[in-house]
Design a protein around this motif. Structure first.
Motif, mmCIF file in Angstrom:
data_model
loop_
_atom_site.group_PDB
_atom_site.id
_atom_site.type_symbol
_atom_site.label_atom_id
_atom_site.label_comp_id
_atom_site.label_asym_id
_atom_site.label_seq_id
_atom_site.Cartn_x
_atom_site.Cartn_y
_atom_site.Cartn_z
ATOM 1 N N GLY A 111 0.883 -1.091 -0.026
ATOM 2 C CA GLY A 111 -0.158 0.039 0.002
ATOM 3 C C GLY A 111 1.051 1.218 0.149
ATOM 4 O O GLY A 111 2.034 1.273 -0.433
ATOM 5 N N GLU A 112 0.251 2.445 0.926
ATOM 6 C CA GLU A 112 1.028 3.520 0.778
ATOM 7 C C GLU A 112 2.033 3.567 1.406
ATOM 8 O O GLU A 112 2.251 2.898 2.717
ATOM 9 N N GLY A 113 3.197 3.992 1.021
ATOM 10 C CA GLY A 113 4.604 4.077 1.774
ATOM 11 C C GLY A 113 4.599 4.962 2.881
ATOM 12 O O GLY A 113 3.949 5.995 2.828
ATOM 13 N N ILE A 114 5.632 4.981 3.509
ATOM 14 C CA ILE A 114 6.091 5.930 4.664
ATOM 15 C C ILE A 114 7.019 6.671 4.412
ATOM 16 O O ILE A 114 8.195 6.088 3.984
ATOM 17 N N PRO A 115 7.023 7.889 4.228
ATOM 18 C CA PRO A 115 8.031 8.808 3.915
ATOM 19 C C PRO A 115 9.205 8.712 4.774
ATOM 20 O O PRO A 115 9.287 8.372 6.213
ATOM 21 N N ARG A 116 10.537 8.538 4.093
ATOM 22 C CA ARG A 116 11.785 8.098 4.880
ATOM 23 C C ARG A 116 12.086 8.869 5.988
ATOM 24 O O ARG A 116 12.497 8.424 7.099
ATOM 25 N N GLU A 117 11.764 10.244 5.750
ATOM 26 C CA GLU A 117 12.166 11.332 7.038
ATOM 27 C C GLU A 117 11.160 10.991 8.125
ATOM 28 O O GLU A 117 11.543 11.383 9.210
ATOM 29 N N LYS A 118 10.194 10.327 7.737
ATOM 30 C CA LYS A 118 9.223 10.075 9.253
ATOM 31 C C LYS A 118 9.236 8.582 9.587
ATOM 32 O O LYS A 118 8.986 8.282 10.909
ATOM 33 N N ILE A 135 11.444 -3.878 17.394
ATOM 34 C CA ILE A 135 10.682 -3.798 16.000
ATOM 35 C C ILE A 135 11.230 -2.705 15.176
ATOM 36 O O ILE A 135 11.676 -1.521 15.871
ATOM 37 N N GLU A 136 11.102 -2.852 13.887
ATOM 38 C CA GLU A 136 11.895 -1.723 12.890
ATOM 39 C C GLU A 136 10.697 -1.885 11.607
ATOM 40 O O GLU A 136 10.012 -2.680 11.605
ATOM 41 N N ALA A 137 10.925 -0.503 11.118
ATOM 42 C CA ALA A 137 9.795 -0.222 10.244
ATOM 43 C C ALA A 137 10.635 0.491 8.875
ATOM 44 O O ALA A 137 11.663 1.026 9.121
ATOM 45 N N ASP A 138 10.411 -0.146 7.636
ATOM 46 C CA ASP A 138 11.028 0.270 6.613
ATOM 47 C C ASP A 138 10.271 0.403 5.470
ATOM 48 O O ASP A 138 9.045 -0.194 5.202
ATOM 49 N N SER A 139 10.610 1.415 4.510
ATOM 50 C CA SER A 139 9.690 1.709 3.305
ATOM 51 C C SER A 139 10.329 2.497 2.443
ATOM 52 O O SER A 139 11.614 3.429 2.978
ATOM 53 N N ASP A 140 10.193 2.331 1.131
ATOM 54 C CA ASP A 140 11.048 3.316 0.064
ATOM 55 C C ASP A 140 10.251 4.726 0.108
ATOM 56 O O ASP A 140 10.674 5.427 -0.626
ATOM 57 N N GLY A 141 9.188 4.929 0.930
ATOM 58 C CA GLY A 141 8.683 6.153 0.843
ATOM 59 C C GLY A 141 7.620 6.258 -0.282
ATOM 60 O O GLY A 141 6.996 7.307 -0.263
ATOM 61 N N VAL A 142 7.490 5.374 -1.246
ATOM 62 C CA VAL A 142 6.692 5.526 -2.416
ATOM 63 C C VAL A 142 5.503 4.401 -2.213
ATOM 64 O O VAL A 142 4.426 4.967 -2.169
ATOM 65 N N ARG A 143 5.786 3.140 -2.161
ATOM 66 C CA ARG A 143 4.900 2.269 -2.049
ATOM 67 C C ARG A 143 5.419 0.962 -1.174
ATOM 68 O O ARG A 143 6.438 0.629 -1.204
ATOM 69 N N LEU A 203 4.502 8.476 20.186
ATOM 70 C CA LEU A 203 2.917 8.506 20.500
ATOM 71 C C LEU A 203 2.348 9.560 19.700
ATOM 72 O O LEU A 203 2.758 10.655 19.438
ATOM 73 N N PHE A 204 0.915 9.302 19.446
ATOM 74 C CA PHE A 204 0.192 10.259 18.557
ATOM 75 C C PHE A 204 0.836 10.545 17.313
ATOM 76 O O PHE A 204 0.722 11.773 16.715
ATOM 77 N N GLU A 205 1.534 9.809 16.616
ATOM 78 C CA GLU A 205 2.405 9.960 15.532
ATOM 79 C C GLU A 205 1.322 9.280 14.434
ATOM 80 O O GLU A 205 1.157 8.238 14.601
ATOM 81 N N GLN A 206 1.029 10.185 13.426
ATOM 82 C CA GLN A 206 0.198 9.541 12.135
ATOM 83 C C GLN A 206 1.027 9.565 10.850
ATOM 84 O O GLN A 206 1.799 10.437 10.808
ATOM 85 N N GLY A 207 0.951 8.735 9.942
ATOM 86 C CA GLY A 207 1.520 8.855 8.854
ATOM 87 C C GLY A 207 0.916 9.878 7.862
ATOM 88 O O GLY A 207 -0.285 10.215 8.184
ATOM 89 N N ASP A 208 1.657 9.933 6.742
ATOM 90 C CA ASP A 208 1.232 11.165 5.871
ATOM 91 C C ASP A 208 0.521 10.487 4.635
ATOM 92 O O ASP A 208 0.610 9.259 4.480
#
Length: 621
Positions: free
Chosen positions: A552-559, A599-607, A566-571
């Protein structure tokens, strides 16, 4: 005494000359045309190391043996007798103690009344000390030149009587006067001094030329060259004085200069940086201080001194942490200091103390200060008063806990009402649609309230795990059972790939199922309809690694570094529409950490995004 076969030609002699010859320390000798000694004074006999009877009538070869030096002396004698030309040479004599003596020997032809050469007259003077002094002077000169070259110095000799500077080629090039050594008026050097530094230079020179002073000068001045270049020069001058016209006046001077522009520019930059750092430290709102290993404060800023009621002079004279905080609090603070000194690693700690008659809590960043040998000599700290922040956090936690409980209370009757509606037959289709919508939203609301309650429990250390032996399959089954309705409702393709054999863990089944369920719900929520979600697990050494992947939708790498806050939401558009409190991933990280995992999160920021959970396997019984 050996006597030659034929009588030698008579030699000039007189009692006066003989007396002088015997009294002088200089060597005096006379030889005939066969290079045999006909006269030798006591100094000559001492140098030959023989008594008079063993010298007169013999050659150097007969006295000293067939040595190179004896042959050399005989050859010089015969050369002089043949040419009549005087000679001068330095001869080296070995002493009984192993040292050597250098003698300057002068020889001239000895003539009779008719002017015929009848022998050799020689004198010799011990020049050992003079030669050694010359050698030392030469060595000193070489050392001085090497030192000046190593230091980048160029030189000039100053003649104060004639007002002239004898400058080296290097100094001429430095001052842009030319390329070769030259003699210039003293004014030529002064004219190169920067106008703003000339008076300071003149004042320093005046003191140096005062016979009552040391005659020494060391000064840094700027020079302004014809090319427009501005240089910093380090000038060293030593002046000697002499009695001139009945007064003690400057006579000679040795001057050395070096281009120190780079050093001066760097030092000025460092001084400016130092002043800036001092200003930042002194006027910072936080408390900035440093203590040596005995607890004495060696640095403090204005905020620290104002808080504790000390002046800068008082701190400089010596103030200890016991004087400031009392023995009990000082001991606790010093424990943190000793930990930093021992580990040589920075430390962030909450430290309690008293200020203004009330208890305060500081967030202190402490780090070691090292000396030139790399040893810890002090601990520096930057402390910020977070008492109000902690109080605000406490009130926030209480509010969240109260809010969650107040919201949860009316949910039970609403749930009961919906269950009753489900049992009511013959409801119109439109009513059934509304009932199902209410059921979904109520489930979502219950989940949000439960999350809020968990946040409140964790922040107040009220959440207790109930670990027991469980398998990975049990955890996955519970999580999928809770999340499958959301996944199917969004039309996602869902795949599970976990080891077939049982994977044993010791964990709280409910909480780890909550972790996996939250990750699956997140993936379902932020993946466009008809997407794909993968749940996979594998064994890696002593850990089990579980991954939830979506397209699905990626997570911007800067985020990514803040995604578990806490209370952080994705863009993004979809995430904005889905809403949420932004506490699910915070809970996931806390619960994983409470199980000794990460736990770790990874995304290319796009998809697409990947969440990786690593948990320790249960030790075998």
């Amino acid at each position: 005494m050996a006597v030659p076969d034929s009588d030698p030609a008579p030699l000039p002699d007189s009692s006066v000359l003989a007396a002088i010859a015997h009294a002088t320390d200089d060597i005096i000798f006379a030889k005939d045309t066969d290079s045999r000694y006909r006269f030798a004074n006591p100094a000559a006999l001492a140098r030959l190391g023989r008594p008079l009877a063993d010298v007169i009538g013999r050659t150097d070869e007969e006295i000293l043996g067939d040595s190179p030096s004896a042959r050399r002396r005989r050859a010089a004698d015969l050369q002089l007798i043949a040419t009549g030309e005087p000679s001068e040479s330095e001869e080296v004599f070995a002493n009984p103690d192993g040292t050597t003596t250098i003698v300057l020997v002068r020889k001239m032809p000895l003539r009779d009344a008719a002017g015929r050469i009848v022998g050799v007259l020689g004198t010799g003077r011990d020049i050992t000390q003079r030669k050694q002094a010359a050698q030392r002077e030469q060595a000193d000169r070489v050392k001085l030149q090497m030192a000046m070259q190593a230091a980048g110095l160029v030189t000039a000799e100053i003649d104060y009587r004639n007002n002239r500077n004898h400058i080296s080629a290097e100094l001429a090039r430095l001052m842009e006067l030319g390329n070769d050594a030259m003699v210039v008026p003293r004014q030529a050097i002064f004219e190169r001094i920067h106008p703003e530094d000339r008076q300071r230079y003149l004042d320093a020179i005046a003191l140096t030329l005062d016979p009552e002073g040391s005659g020494h000068l060391a000064i840094d001045v700027r020079a302004l060259m014809p090319s427009g270049a501005e240089k910093w020069l380090h000038i060293v001058l030593q002046v000697t004085f002499a009695m001139i016209d009945g007064q003690m006046r400057p006579d000679q001077g040795i001057c050395a200069a070096a281009d120190v522009t780079d050093r001066m520019v760097a030092e000025r930059g460092m001084r400016a940086a130092h002043r800036m750092v001092e200003a930042v430290i002194e006027h910072a709102g936080a408390l900035v201080y440093a203590k040596d290993l005995q607890g004495r404060f060696i640095l403090s800023n204005e905020a620290w001194r104002r808080l504790h009621g000390f002046t800068a002079d008082e701190v400089a004279r010596g103030v200890t942490d016991v004087q400031v905080f009392g023995a009990e609090v000082a001991a606790k603070l010093r424990d943190n200091d000793l930990q930093v000194a021992r580990t040589r690693e920075p430390l962030v700690a909450h430290e309690q103390g008293m200020a203004g008659g009330r208890g305060v809590t500081y967030r202190s960043h402490k780090f070691p200060l090292l000396d030139d040998a790399g040893e810890v000599y002090a601990i520096c700290g930057v402390s910020t008063d977070i008492t109000d922040v902690l109080e605000a956090d406490r009130r926030k936690d209480e509010f969240i806990a109260t809010l969650a409980h107040e919201l949860r209370n009316p949910l039970a009757p609403v749930r009961n009402g919906l269950e009753i509606l489900k049992l009511t037959p013959g409801m119109p289709a439109s009513t059934l649609k509304v009932r199902d919508m209410m059921d979904r939203q109520l489930t979502h609301l219950v989940r949000l309230v439960d999350d809020l309650l968990d946040v409140s429990r964790i922040t107040r250390d009220k959440l207790e795990l109930r670990p027991k032996p469980v398998t990975l399959q049990e955890i996955v089954d519970h999580a999928v059972e809770a999340s499958r309705p959301a996944i199917e409702a969004a039309g996602h393709e869902f795949a599970i790939d976990i080891p077939a054999q049982p994977v044993a863990l010791r964990a709280d089944l409910v909480r780890l199922a909550q972790v996996v369920s939250n990750l699956l719900n997140n993936a379902a929520k932020y993946t466009p309809r008809g997407g794909r979600i993968d749940l996979a697990a594998r064994i890696d050494g002593a850990d089990v690694v579980l991954q939830v992947r979506d397209n699905g939708e990626g997570i911007p790498r800067e985020k990514l570094p803040r995604v578990f806050d806490l209370f952080e939401q994705g863009d993004g558009v979809n995430r904005h529409l889905q809403g949420g409190l932004g506490i699910g991933l915070w809970l996931v990280k806390k619960l994983v950490g409470m199980h000794g995992g990460r736990i770790e999160a990874d995304s290319d920021g796009v998809r697409g995004s990947v969440f990786t959970v690593r948990l320790p396997l249960r030790a075998k019984d």
